[in-house]
Design a protein around this motif. Structure first.
Motif, PDB file in Angstrom:
ATOM      1  N   MET A  90      81.894  68.844  47.266  1.00  0.00           N
ATOM      2  CA  MET A  90      80.906  69.401  48.189  1.00  0.00           C
ATOM      3  C   MET A  90      79.570  69.540  47.467  1.00  0.00           C
ATOM      4  SD  MET A  90      79.858  70.547  51.039  1.00  0.00           S
ATOM      5  CE  MET A  90      81.385  70.628  51.978  1.00  0.00           C
ATOM      6  N   PRO A  91      78.621  68.629  47.746  1.00  0.00           N
ATOM      7  CA  PRO A  91      77.293  68.768  47.141  1.00  0.00           C
ATOM      8  C   PRO A  91      76.703  70.124  47.513  1.00  0.00           C
ATOM      9  CG  PRO A  91      77.538  66.646  48.235  1.00  0.00           C
ATOM     10  CD  PRO A  91      78.714  67.470  48.641  1.00  0.00           C
ATOM     11  N   PHE A  92      75.979  70.678  46.599  1.00  0.00           N
ATOM     12  CA  PHE A  92      75.500  72.041  46.792  1.00  0.00           C
ATOM     13  C   PHE A  92      74.009  72.078  46.504  1.00  0.00           C
ATOM     14  CE2 PHE A  92      76.293  76.316  47.530  1.00  0.00           C
ATOM     15  CZ  PHE A  92      75.604  77.102  46.638  1.00  0.00           C
ATOM     16  N   SER A  93      73.203  72.127  47.530  1.00  0.00           N
ATOM     17  CA  SER A  93      71.756  72.117  47.317  1.00  0.00           C
ATOM     18  C   SER A  93      71.104  72.685  48.560  1.00  0.00           C
ATOM     19  CB  SER A  93      71.274  70.694  47.021  1.00  0.00           C
ATOM     20  OG  SER A  93      71.568  69.843  48.113  1.00  0.00           O
ATOM     21  N   ASN A  94      70.061  72.010  49.035  1.00  0.00           N
ATOM     22  CA  ASN A  94      69.382  72.458  50.245  1.00  0.00           C
ATOM     23  C   ASN A  94      69.973  71.835  51.502  1.00  0.00           C
ATOM     24  OD1 ASN A  94      67.201  74.117  49.098  1.00  0.00           O
ATOM     25  ND2 ASN A  94      66.606  72.214  48.101  1.00  0.00           N
ATOM     26  N   ARG A  95      71.054  71.088  51.361  1.00  0.00           N
ATOM     27  CA  ARG A  95      71.690  70.491  52.533  1.00  0.00           C
ATOM     28  C   ARG A  95      72.339  71.562  53.409  1.00  0.00           C
ATOM     29  NH1 ARG A  95      74.457  65.420  49.230  1.00  0.00           N
ATOM     30  NH2 ARG A  95      72.490  64.326  48.796  1.00  0.00           N
ATOM     31  N   ASN A  96      72.308  71.326  54.710  1.00  0.00           N
ATOM     32  CA  ASN A  96      72.773  72.331  55.650  1.00  0.00           C
ATOM     33  C   ASN A  96      74.182  72.013  56.141  1.00  0.00           C
ATOM     34  OD1 ASN A  96      71.643  74.774  57.006  1.00  0.00           O
ATOM     35  ND2 ASN A  96      72.373  73.701  58.820  1.00  0.00           N
ATOM     36  N   GLN A  97      75.060  73.006  56.081  1.00  0.00           N
ATOM     37  CA  GLN A  97      76.441  72.834  56.523  1.00  0.00           C
ATOM     38  C   GLN A  97      76.733  73.540  57.832  1.00  0.00           C
ATOM     39  OE1 GLN A  97      79.326  73.637  53.365  1.00  0.00           O
ATOM     40  NE2 GLN A  97      77.658  73.565  51.892  1.00  0.00           N
ATOM     41  N   PHE A  98      75.954  74.541  58.192  1.00  0.00           N
ATOM     42  CA  PHE A  98      76.261  75.382  59.352  1.00  0.00           C
ATOM     43  C   PHE A  98      75.057  75.483  60.284  1.00  0.00           C
ATOM     44  CE2 PHE A  98      78.383  77.201  55.550  1.00  0.00           C
ATOM     45  CZ  PHE A  98      79.700  76.911  55.862  1.00  0.00           C
ATOM     46  N   PRO A  99      74.882  74.549  61.242  1.00  0.00           N
ATOM     47  CA  PRO A  99      75.654  73.332  61.485  1.00  0.00           C
ATOM     48  C   PRO A  99      75.216  72.215  60.544  1.00  0.00           C
ATOM     49  CG  PRO A  99      73.883  73.464  63.055  1.00  0.00           C
ATOM     50  CD  PRO A  99      73.810  74.729  62.239  1.00  0.00           C
ATOM     51  N   ALA A 100      76.019  71.178  60.466  1.00  0.00           N
ATOM     52  CA  ALA A 100      75.699  70.055  59.599  1.00  0.00           C
ATOM     53  C   ALA A 100      74.455  69.327  60.116  1.00  0.00           C
ATOM     54  CB  ALA A 100      76.876  69.094  59.527  1.00  0.00           C
ATOM     55  N   MET A 101      73.516  69.061  59.224  1.00  0.00           N
ATOM     56  CA  MET A 101      72.316  68.291  59.537  1.00  0.00           C
ATOM     57  C   MET A 101      72.057  67.328  58.389  1.00  0.00           C
ATOM     58  SD  MET A 101      69.591  71.127  60.923  1.00  0.00           S
ATOM     59  CE  MET A 101      70.075  72.498  61.959  1.00  0.00           C
ATOM     60  N   ALA A 102      71.493  66.189  58.710  1.00  0.00           N
ATOM     61  CA  ALA A 102      71.118  65.223  57.671  1.00  0.00           C
ATOM     62  C   ALA A 102      70.107  64.241  58.273  1.00  0.00           C
ATOM     63  CB  ALA A 102      72.347  64.472  57.153  1.00  0.00           C
ATOM     64  N   PRO A 103      68.994  64.029  57.571  1.00  0.00           N
ATOM     65  CA  PRO A 103      68.602  64.659  56.313  1.00  0.00           C
ATOM     66  C   PRO A 103      68.146  66.104  56.523  1.00  0.00           C
ATOM     67  CG  PRO A 103      66.856  63.236  57.108  1.00  0.00           C
ATOM     68  CD  PRO A 103      68.020  63.019  58.028  1.00  0.00           C
ATOM     69  N   HIS A 104      68.405  66.907  55.532  1.00  0.00           N
ATOM     70  CA  HIS A 104      68.021  68.320  55.559  1.00  0.00           C
ATOM     71  C   HIS A 104      67.803  68.743  54.118  1.00  0.00           C
ATOM     72  CE1 HIS A 104      68.386  72.689  55.747  1.00  0.00           C
ATOM     73  NE2 HIS A 104      68.246  72.624  57.069  1.00  0.00           N
ATOM     74  N   GLY A 105      66.553  69.034  53.750  1.00  0.00           N
ATOM     75  CA  GLY A 105      66.322  69.413  52.366  1.00  0.00           C
ATOM     76  C   GLY A 105      64.855  69.530  52.025  1.00  0.00           C
ATOM     77  N   ILE A 106      64.608  69.625  50.731  1.00  0.00           N
ATOM     78  CA  ILE A 106      63.265  69.705  50.169  1.00  0.00           C
ATOM     79  C   ILE A 106      63.033  68.418  49.390  1.00  0.00           C
ATOM     80  CG2 ILE A 106      61.662  71.056  48.779  1.00  0.00           C
ATOM     81  CD1 ILE A 106      62.804  72.588  51.152  1.00  0.00           C
TER      82      ILE A 106
END
Length: 409
Positions: free
Chosen positions: A235-251
Motif C-alpha cells: 500500500m503506497p503511502f503518500s498524498n494519494r487518497n483512499q477514502f474514496p479512492a481517487m487518481a491522480p490525487h497528490g502534490i
C-alpha cells in the motif's frame, strides 16, 4: 454600540504556550475578560514562549516573545506569587469573581498549588474548571508530560503521514497545539452554557492526545471494520487518497524553486479533462481501476506536465475545466499577496506595550453583529495589576506597592 458576544464572561487563566493560550485567545477576541495569572519571580516557567523567538527586531527579553504576543492578544495580565499566603488569598478572590478557571499544566500542578477542583468549588460552587494536559487526569499515562510532536506520535497522527518506503512524518510542530486549543475553547463554552442553564459548575478534564486521535477518522474505521492498518505491505503511502479512492490525487512538482501543485481528480470526467489538457494518451488510465493499478506511471505522466509550468497558472487552467487544483501556497503567498486574505482581515495589527505595532493571527470566523476584534497585544508582565487587583479587587495603591515590595506581585 453592540456589546461583544462574550463580554459577560470573566476567565481566571493559567494557560500557556498555544494549546491552552490559544483557547482563551478565542474567548478574548469575542470580548471575554481573560485575566492571565503569571509568576512574578520565575519568568518563563509558566509560559516558555514569553521571551523566545520569533522576535520583531534585535530586542530580547521576557516582553519580546513573538509567539507569546500572538497567543495572548486582548488579555489582561497580573502577577501572583502563589508560594506566598497573600498570593493565594488574592487568587481565591479572583476565582470568586470569575466564571471559569482554565489551565494546561501537567496533570496535578494546579492541585499541588492548592487550587484543585475541590478547592475552586469551595471558593465558588458554580465555577467551570477546564484543564487541558497531554493525557488528562485519569489512566496510566496521566503523569506523562507532552510536547507537540510527542502528542502527534502517541495519538497516531504521525503514523498516517509519510511517503512510500520512508519514515513517518510529523504534522508540523504546533499542529496539535492549535487543535487542542480549539477543543479546549469548545469545552470552556460548553461548560459555561451548562452553568448558565442549570447553575451547576463542574471540572472539565481534557486530553490533548485523545483530541488528536479524533482526527484519525477513516483509518480507525478501516482497522475496526476490516482489521487492516493504514500502512501495510503493497500500500503506497503518500498524498494519494483512499477514502474514496481517487487518481491522480497528490502534490506534484511545478516549475520553480520548491514549487508544487495540488491536484484531486475525483472521477472519470475529471480525468478526461486532465488527460486532454496534459496530452496524456494512455488507455491504461481510462477508468479508475486502471489508474489505481498503474498509479506510479500515472503520477509520472502528470508530473511531466506540471514540472514545466507555474503552479498558479497551471491551477487556474485546471480550475477552468472544472478540476480541483491549486498551487501550494507559501506563507508569503497567503499572508502578503492574497487579496482574499486581505478582504477577510485575517492578519490584523495590534498595539503591544514593548514591541509597538505588530501583526498577529486573526480569527477565521466572522459574526454579523458581535464580531471579534484584536487591537491590544499581549500583556506585559504584571501590566494590569492596578486594573485587576486594584480596580476589581479593591486594593489601594499603597497596598499594591507593599505587595510588590514583599514579592507577592
Amino acid at each position: 454600540m453592540t456589546s461583544k458576544a462574550l463580554s459577560h464572561i470573566r476567565i481566571c487563566d493559567f494557560t500557556g504556550q498555544l494549546a491552552g493560550a490559544g483557547a482563551t485567545r478565542w474567548l478574548a477576541a469575542f470580548g471575554a475578560e481573560v485575566i492571565r495569572i503569571e509568576d512574578p519571580v520565575r519568568l518563563g516557567r509558566w509560559d516558555v514562549l514569553r521571551g523566545t523567538s520569533p522576535f520583531v527586531d534585535e530586542r530580547r527579553g521576557h516582553e519580546f516573545g513573538g509567539g507569546f504576543n500572538n497567543h495572548n492578544v486582548e488579555k489582561l495580565g497580573v502577577t501572583l506569587n502563589l508560594r506566598t499566603d497573600r498570593g493565594k488569598e488574592l487568587l481565591a478572590e479572583l476565582v470568586a469573581v470569575s466564571d471559569a478557571v482554565t489551565e494546561n499544566f501537567a496533570a496535578g500542578v494546579l492541585d499541588r498549588l492548592g487550587f484543585g477542583y475541590d478547592r475552586l468549588a469551595e471558593i465558588r460552587p458554580d465555577i467551570v474548571y477546564v484543564s487541558n494536559c497531554g493525557f488528562g487526569h485519569a489512566g496510566p499515562y496521566r503523569k506523562y508530560k507532552t510536547w507537540g510532536p510527542i502528542v502527534q506520535a502517541c495519538c497516531g497522527l504521525t503514523f498516517t503521514s509519510g511517503l512510500p518506503d520512508m519514515p513517518s512524518a510529523g504534522w508540523g510542530y504546533s499542529y496539535m497545539d492549535h487543535h487542542g486549543g480549539n477543543f479546549m475553547a469548545m469545552a470552556i463554552m460548553a461548560g459555561l452554557i451548562h452553568r448558565n442553564r442549570t447553575g451547576e459548575g463542574q471540572w472539565i478534564d481534557m486530553s490533548c492526545t485523545d483530541a488528536g486521535a479524533t482526527l484519525l477518522g477513516p483509518a480507525v474505521l478501516d482497522y475496526t471494520v476490516n482489521g487492516r492498518p493504514l500502512r501495510r505491505p503493497g500500500m503506497p503511502f503518500s498524498n494519494r487518497n483512499q477514502f474514496p479512492a481517487m487518481a491522480p490525487h497528490g502534490i506534484y512538482e511545478a516549475d520553480g524553486h520548491d514549487a508544487w501543485l495540488a491536484l484531486a481528480c475525483r472521477d472519470d470526467r475529471d480525468w478526461q479533462a486532465v488527460a486532454e489538457m496534459m496530452g496524456i494518451d494512455d488507455r491504461r488510465f481510462d477508468d479508475l481501476a486502471g489508474r489505481l493499478a498503474h498509479e506510479d506511471d500515472l503520477d509520472d505522466a502528470v508530473r511531466s506536465w506540471t514540472a514545466t509550468r507555474d503552479r498558479f497558472e497551471a491551477a487556474a487552467a485546471l480550475q477552468a475545466v472544472g478540476v480541483p487544483a491549486e498551487g501550494v501556497a507559501k506563507p508569503v503567498d497567503r499572508i502578503d499577496n492574497d487579496p482574499d486574505t486581505a478582504a477577510w482581515g485575517l492578519w490584523p495589527e495590534v498595539d503591544h506595550g514593548a514591541m509597538g505595532r505588530v501583526r498577529v493571527d486573526g480569527i477565521p470566523v466572522h459574526f454579523s453583529d458581535t464580531d471579534w476584534s484584536l487591537e491590544q497585544g499581549a500583556p506585559l508582565l504584571g501590566e494590569h495589576n492596578q486594573r485587576v487587583l486594584g480596580g476589581l479587587l479593591g486594593l489601594s495603591e499603597a497596598e499594591l506597592a507593599d505587595l510588590s515590595d514583599q514579592g507577592v506581585i
